[in-house]
Design a protein around this motif. Structure first.
Motif, PDB file in Angstrom:
ATOM      1  N   GLU A  73       0.831  -1.206   0.000  1.00 23.10           N
ATOM      2  CA  GLU A  73       0.000   0.000   0.000  1.00 23.10           C
ATOM      3  C   GLU A  73       0.867   1.259   0.000  1.00 23.10           C
ATOM      4  O   GLU A  73       0.666   2.171   0.799  1.00 23.10           O
ATOM      5  CB  GLU A  73      -0.961  -0.022   1.185  1.00 23.10           C
ATOM      6  N   ASN A  74       1.863   1.279  -0.876  1.00 27.22           N
ATOM      7  CA  ASN A  74       2.752   2.422  -1.087  1.00 27.22           C
ATOM      8  C   ASN A  74       3.610   2.796   0.120  1.00 27.22           C
ATOM      9  O   ASN A  74       4.124   3.903   0.190  1.00 27.22           O
ATOM     10  CB  ASN A  74       1.974   3.641  -1.579  1.00 27.22           C
ATOM     11  N   GLU A  75       3.732   1.910   1.083  1.00 32.34           N
ATOM     12  CA  GLU A  75       4.649   2.109   2.198  1.00 32.34           C
ATOM     13  C   GLU A  75       5.763   1.099   2.061  1.00 32.34           C
ATOM     14  O   GLU A  75       5.517  -0.076   1.827  1.00 32.34           O
ATOM     15  CB  GLU A  75       3.935   1.941   3.544  1.00 32.34           C
ATOM     16  N   ARG A  76       7.005   1.575   2.207  1.00 28.19           N
ATOM     17  CA  ARG A  76       8.168   0.705   2.041  1.00 28.19           C
ATOM     18  C   ARG A  76       8.995   0.716   3.321  1.00 28.19           C
ATOM     19  O   ARG A  76       9.325   1.766   3.837  1.00 28.19           O
ATOM     20  CB  ARG A  76       9.013   1.189   0.872  1.00 28.19           C
ATOM     21  N   ASP A  77       9.292  -0.484   3.816  1.00 23.67           N
ATOM     22  CA  ASP A  77      10.139  -0.642   4.998  1.00 23.67           C
ATOM     23  C   ASP A  77      11.338  -1.495   4.624  1.00 23.67           C
ATOM     24  O   ASP A  77      11.227  -2.407   3.790  1.00 23.67           O
ATOM     25  CB  ASP A  77       9.394  -1.367   6.128  1.00 23.67           C
ATOM     26  N   VAL A  78      12.469  -1.227   5.262  1.00 22.92           N
ATOM     27  CA  VAL A  78      13.638  -2.085   5.149  1.00 22.92           C
ATOM     28  C   VAL A  78      13.892  -2.656   6.539  1.00 22.92           C
ATOM     29  O   VAL A  78      14.070  -1.909   7.504  1.00 22.92           O
ATOM     30  CB  VAL A  78      14.876  -1.324   4.636  1.00 22.92           C
ATOM     31  N   VAL A  79      13.864  -3.980   6.622  1.00 24.59           N
ATOM     32  CA  VAL A  79      14.025  -4.675   7.892  1.00 24.59           C
ATOM     33  C   VAL A  79      15.336  -5.450   7.842  1.00 24.59           C
ATOM     34  O   VAL A  79      15.561  -6.226   6.909  1.00 24.59           O
ATOM     35  CB  VAL A  79      12.856  -5.659   8.123  1.00 24.59           C
ATOM     36  N   GLU A  80      16.203  -5.234   8.832  1.00 19.18           N
ATOM     37  CA  GLU A  80      17.440  -6.000   8.908  1.00 19.18           C
ATOM     38  C   GLU A  80      17.185  -7.267   9.717  1.00 19.18           C
ATOM     39  O   GLU A  80      16.678  -7.198  10.839  1.00 19.18           O
ATOM     40  CB  GLU A  80      18.552  -5.187   9.563  1.00 19.18           C
ATOM     41  N   LEU A  81      17.528  -8.401   9.118  1.00 20.47           N
ATOM     42  CA  LEU A  81      17.370  -9.685   9.796  1.00 20.47           C
ATOM     43  C   LEU A  81      18.745 -10.306  10.000  1.00 20.47           C
ATOM     44  O   LEU A  81      19.560 -10.330   9.076  1.00 20.47           O
ATOM     45  CB  LEU A  81      16.523 -10.646   8.961  1.00 20.47           C
ATOM     46  N   THR A  82      18.982 -10.806  11.197  1.00 12.97           N
ATOM     47  CA  THR A  82      20.217 -11.504  11.508  1.00 12.97           C
ATOM     48  C   THR A  82      19.884 -12.925  11.964  1.00 12.97           C
ATOM     49  O   THR A  82      18.703 -13.274  12.108  1.00 12.97           O
ATOM     50  CB  THR A  82      21.020 -10.771  12.598  1.00 12.97           C
ATOM     51  N   ARG A  83      20.920 -13.701  12.201  1.00 15.53           N
ATOM     52  CA  ARG A  83      20.751 -15.112  12.563  1.00 15.53           C
ATOM     53  C   ARG A  83      19.673 -15.286  13.635  1.00 15.53           C
ATOM     54  O   ARG A  83      19.677 -14.616  14.659  1.00 15.53           O
ATOM     55  CB  ARG A  83      22.071 -15.659  13.091  1.00 15.53           C
ATOM     56  N   GLY A  84      18.708 -16.153  13.320  1.00 14.10           N
ATOM     57  CA  GLY A  84      17.625 -16.447  14.251  1.00 14.10           C
ATOM     58  C   GLY A  84      16.386 -15.598  14.067  1.00 14.10           C
ATOM     59  O   GLY A  84      15.334 -15.932  14.605  1.00 14.10           O
ATOM     60  N   ASP A  85      16.480 -14.516  13.304  1.00 12.88           N
ATOM     61  CA  ASP A  85      15.298 -13.684  13.063  1.00 12.88           C
ATOM     62  C   ASP A  85      14.351 -14.374  12.089  1.00 12.88           C
ATOM     63  O   ASP A  85      14.783 -15.071  11.158  1.00 12.88           O
ATOM     64  CB  ASP A  85      15.687 -12.317  12.496  1.00 12.88           C
ATOM     65  N   SER A  93       2.420  -8.388  -0.812  1.00 12.84           N
ATOM     66  CA  SER A  93       3.483  -7.422  -0.521  1.00 12.84           C
ATOM     67  C   SER A  93       4.698  -7.663  -1.408  1.00 12.84           C
ATOM     68  O   SER A  93       5.199  -8.781  -1.506  1.00 12.84           O
ATOM     69  CB  SER A  93       3.911  -7.524   0.948  1.00 12.84           C
ATOM     70  N   TRP A  94       5.182  -6.606  -2.042  1.00 11.83           N
ATOM     71  CA  TRP A  94       6.416  -6.673  -2.818  1.00 11.83           C
ATOM     72  C   TRP A  94       7.566  -6.799  -1.844  1.00 11.83           C
ATOM     73  O   TRP A  94       7.537  -6.198  -0.766  1.00 11.83           O
ATOM     74  CB  TRP A  94       6.575  -5.425  -3.683  1.00 11.83           C
ATOM     75  N   ARG A  95       8.601  -7.590  -2.225  1.00 12.59           N
ATOM     76  CA  ARG A  95       9.729  -7.792  -1.326  1.00 12.59           C
ATOM     77  C   ARG A  95      10.999  -8.088  -2.105  1.00 12.59           C
ATOM     78  O   ARG A  95      10.952  -8.524  -3.257  1.00 12.59           O
ATOM     79  CB  ARG A  95       9.451  -8.895  -0.311  1.00 12.59           C
ATOM     80  N   GLN A  96      12.124  -7.839  -1.436  1.00  9.00           N
ATOM     81  CA  GLN A  96      13.431  -8.147  -1.990  1.00  9.00           C
ATOM     82  C   GLN A  96      14.395  -8.355  -0.836  1.00  9.00           C
ATOM     83  O   GLN A  96      14.382  -7.580   0.128  1.00  9.00           O
ATOM     84  CB  GLN A  96      13.927  -7.015  -2.885  1.00  9.00           C
TER      85      GLN A  96
END
Length: 123
Positions: A73-85, A93-96
């Motif tokens: 819905e035109n909102e973009r978030d960048v989420v950092e994931l590390t081991r275990g996340d 949802s579009w994703r990369q």
């Protein structure tokens, strides 16, 4: 019954014009309801910006760090994931994913739908 495999024993597959390297654990396990795989990224590699037609996707970082861009819905978030996340993304949802460092990610899509990904450059 049940299915069992060793991730390290699964033959990797290179995806055509696509990062990451794929370990097709679903071919080994043959589940009915989900589509699991392990994606292996070199530092800086990213997959195509995409969404799914039907599959909800679960991402579990086994090793490394990845940045996941998610847009809805035109909102973009960048989420950092590390081991275990662990992250779940709905089909629409579009994703990369982009590897901050060499990484290994367990990806489980459900329901088990073949070729469900829709790349942004294909829409």
């Amino acid at each position: 019954m049940y299915s069992l495999t060793d991730i390290d024993a699964v033959e990797p597959r290179e995806l055509e014009d696509e990062a990451p390297t794929l370990l097709p654990i679903g071919l080994e396990l043959q589940p009915d309801e989900m589509r699991p795989s392990v994606w292996e990224y070199a530092k800086g590699e990213e997959n195509a910006y995409h969404r799914q037609g039907e599959q909800e996707e679960l991402y579990v970082v086994l090793e490394g760090t990845v940045d996941v861009t998610v847009e809805r819905e035109n909102e973009r978030d960048v989420v950092e994931l590390t081991r275990g996340d662990v992250l779940v993304v709905p089909p629409e949802s579009w994703r990369q994913l982009r590897a901050v460092e060499e990484s290994r990610v367990l990806v489980v899509g459900a329901p088990n739908v073949k070729d469900d990904g829709i790349r942004q450059d294909e829409t």
